[in-house]
Enzyme design. Structure first.
Site, PDB file in Angstrom:
ATOM      1  N   LYS A  32     -33.576  13.046 -41.528  1.00 56.66           N
ATOM      2  CA  LYS A  32     -33.494  14.508 -41.587  1.00 56.66           C
ATOM      3  C   LYS A  32     -32.728  14.965 -42.829  1.00 56.66           C
ATOM      4  O   LYS A  32     -33.065  15.981 -43.442  1.00 56.66           O
ATOM      5  CB  LYS A  32     -32.809  15.045 -40.317  1.00 56.66           C
ATOM      6  N   GLN A  73     -30.397  16.630 -33.099  1.00 52.54           N
ATOM      7  CA  GLN A  73     -30.190  18.077 -33.051  1.00 52.54           C
ATOM      8  C   GLN A  73     -28.966  18.475 -32.233  1.00 52.54           C
ATOM      9  O   GLN A  73     -28.932  19.537 -31.614  1.00 52.54           O
ATOM     10  CB  GLN A  73     -31.464  18.767 -32.544  1.00 52.54           C
ATOM     11  N   ILE A 119     -42.884  22.120 -42.084  1.00 53.85           N
ATOM     12  CA  ILE A 119     -43.828  22.149 -40.971  1.00 53.85           C
ATOM     13  C   ILE A 119     -44.377  20.765 -40.665  1.00 53.85           C
ATOM     14  O   ILE A 119     -44.779  20.024 -41.561  1.00 53.85           O
ATOM     15  CB  ILE A 119     -44.975  23.150 -41.257  1.00 53.85           C
ATOM     16  N   CYS A 124     -67.678  26.479 -36.316  1.00 57.34           N
ATOM     17  CA  CYS A 124     -66.504  27.323 -36.089  1.00 57.34           C
ATOM     18  C   CYS A 124     -66.739  28.630 -36.835  1.00 57.34           C
ATOM     19  O   CYS A 124     -67.705  28.758 -37.595  1.00 57.34           O
ATOM     20  CB  CYS A 124     -65.210  26.644 -36.545  1.00 57.34           C
TER      21      CYS A 124
END
Length: 482
Positions: free
Chosen positions: A265, A296, A184, A456
């Site tokens: 990558k 990609q 991520i 919050c």
């Protein structure tokens, strides 16, 4: 009032033993989430559905949030359960609930029935429908595409009058599929790809390659914690942070410019594969889409995949960027992604779109792989539930305030959607709205002679944002926790 939770139809095409296991897991997941913040609410497995009862007005919204954000649920019926004497009693109760709803509209009646009764489902539909048609003169029966469908269920001696039908996430219950490791970055793509695997029933662990310092890591922790909290909090998952700056420095120093992107990558996949193997995880998830950037292309993706035996999953491989952003908006990660820094795309000035194996191997021969081994050895592994606790420990200098004076400004840093759902109104105190993703760029434009209390819902985001502001030299910041 109670909720009738219907599992996703794909669950019911499984064998009997698998179906029972899936529904049992869904029951456990719901109980874990619901009973964490409620008292007296029961979650009961009724074989083909799950019943959530013991509700009152206090917990209705918490439970509704749980059933609409838990994977494996097709829809949930919010029902009023009563006893009934006969068909006429059922009609009268339906009339009381639906009279105003069907006035001036076309309608039909749909019934589901379980148990033994002196009438069939069709007989009951006709009786109730005919009665409603006579009682409400402005309403008309229309069996196909009516304005209103009056729904209820008869379950043995109980009548379930459907108040509302709430759409679920679909997919499989969390934990019915094997765990995955999401690489991520905090951008649109990786957030959506992580969500899709949560929805499909996998416990998603998060691995972050830090290329941008503490601020970047805090941002990615925020979005990872958000995804877990909103869609997967019944699972215990890990967040792994890897300082990848030494790897990038080695690539920049020793690797040919055109090969840098693909080799970076490949280093990501090597590192991810090593961590996945240690954790016993079979697959890594990325947000890559075909042709979106130079690394990609099919050729480059093949070379990237070849460095690890771990399965690489790309749920967005054929998605358009616009569709990805739309899903990010729907699931609540768009605001995080808007301001998340992206570093990978600028590592190479003239990236190759069709890398060659021999060239890649030649360039990687210059790379000192002990650096990669070291950053993996130094990786920080934490329970994602500890992110909230860490935010408190990392920012002990951030004062927590529960009582307000008239000379302060409460800064509501929630997203616009959250603010609209539950506006923060404090009598006698000025409340400003500045979404968390604009804090870094717009806080300096505020009147710095005033003291700002960040707010919050859960206190996680406000503490992390306060920490960033204090690190940037602002001293007029506290956290408001009513």
């Amino acid at each position: 009032m109670k909720f009738i939770v219907k599992p996703h139809p794909e669950v019911f095409v499984k064998s009997d033993s698998v179906r029972k296991r899936f529904i049992r897991i869904l029951e456990t997941n719901l109980r874990s989430i619901i009973q964490r913040d409620t008292k007296g609410v029961e979650v009961i497995n009724r074989r083909d559905y799950i019943e959530v009862s013991g509700l009152d007005g206090t917990y209705r919204n918490q439970v509704l949030t749980a059933v609409t954000h838990t994977p494996g649920i097709h829809h949930t019926l919010e029902v009023k359960q009563t006893a009934f004497a006969d068909m006429h009693d059922i009609y009268e109760q339906c009339l009381e609930m639906n009279r105003e709803i069907i006035e001036g509209k076309t309608f039909c009646v749909r019934v589901k029935r379980r148990g033994t009764h002196p009438f069939t489902s069709i007989e009951l539909e006709r009786y109730v429908g005919g009665g409603l048609n006579q009682a409400v003169e402005s309403a008309k029966v229309k069996l196909k595409n009516p304005d209103v469908t009056v729904k209820f269920e008869v379950e043995n001696e109980k009548l379930n009058l459907v108040i509302a039908r709430h759409k679920g996430l679909g997919g499989f219950p969390l934990g019915t599929q094997e765990d995955v490791l999401s690489l991520i970055s905090g951008g649109f793509d990786s957030g959506v790809s992580s969500y899709l695997h949560i929805k499909r029933g996998s416990k998603v662990h998060y691995m972050f390659f830090n290329l941008g310092g503490p601020a970047h890591e805090i941002g990615v922790k925020q979005v990872s914690h958000f995804l877990w909290k909103k869609y997967g909090s019944s699972a215990k998952v890990k967040f792994i942070a890897v300082d990848f700056e030494p790897v990038v420095a080695e690539i920049l120093e020793k690797v040919d410019d055109g090969q840098m992107g693909v080799i970076l990558k490949r280093m990501f996949m090597r590192a991810g594969g090593m961590v996945a193997e240690k954790l016993g995880i079979q697959g890594m998830v990325t947000g890559e889409a075909l042709g979106q950037v130079s690394s990609q292309t099919l050729t480059n993706l093949r070379h990237i995949d070849n460095v690890t035996d771990t399965l690489i999953l790309r749920p967005l491989i054929n998605w358009d960027k616009e569709d990805i952003i739309n899903v990010a908006r729907d699931i609540g990660t768009e605001d995080f992604a808007k301001t998340m820094p992206e570093y990978c795309g600028v590592i190479s000035k003239k990236p190759t779109i069709k890398a060659e194996k021999l060239k890649l191997e030649k360039e990687e021969a210059k790379f000192d792989f002990s650096i990669l081994d070291q950053v993996i050895y130094d990786a920080r592994v934490m329970d994602i539930r500890a992110i909230e606790k860490e935010s408190q420990e990392q920012a002990p200098e951030v004062e927590m305030v529960s009582e307000l004076g008239s000379d302060v400004v409460v800064l509501d840093i929630r997203s616009a959607e959250e603010e609209d759902e539950s506006p923060l109104i404090i009598e006698g105190v000025e409340v400003k709205h500045l979404p968390f993703f604009r804090i870094a760029t717009q806080f300096g434009d505020l009147d710095q002679s005033k003291e700002y209390l960040l707010y919050c819902d859960h206190g996680v985001m406000s503490r992390l944002q306060a920490l960033l502001l204090i690190e940037n030299g602002y001293k007029n910041v506290k956290v408001y926790r009513p």
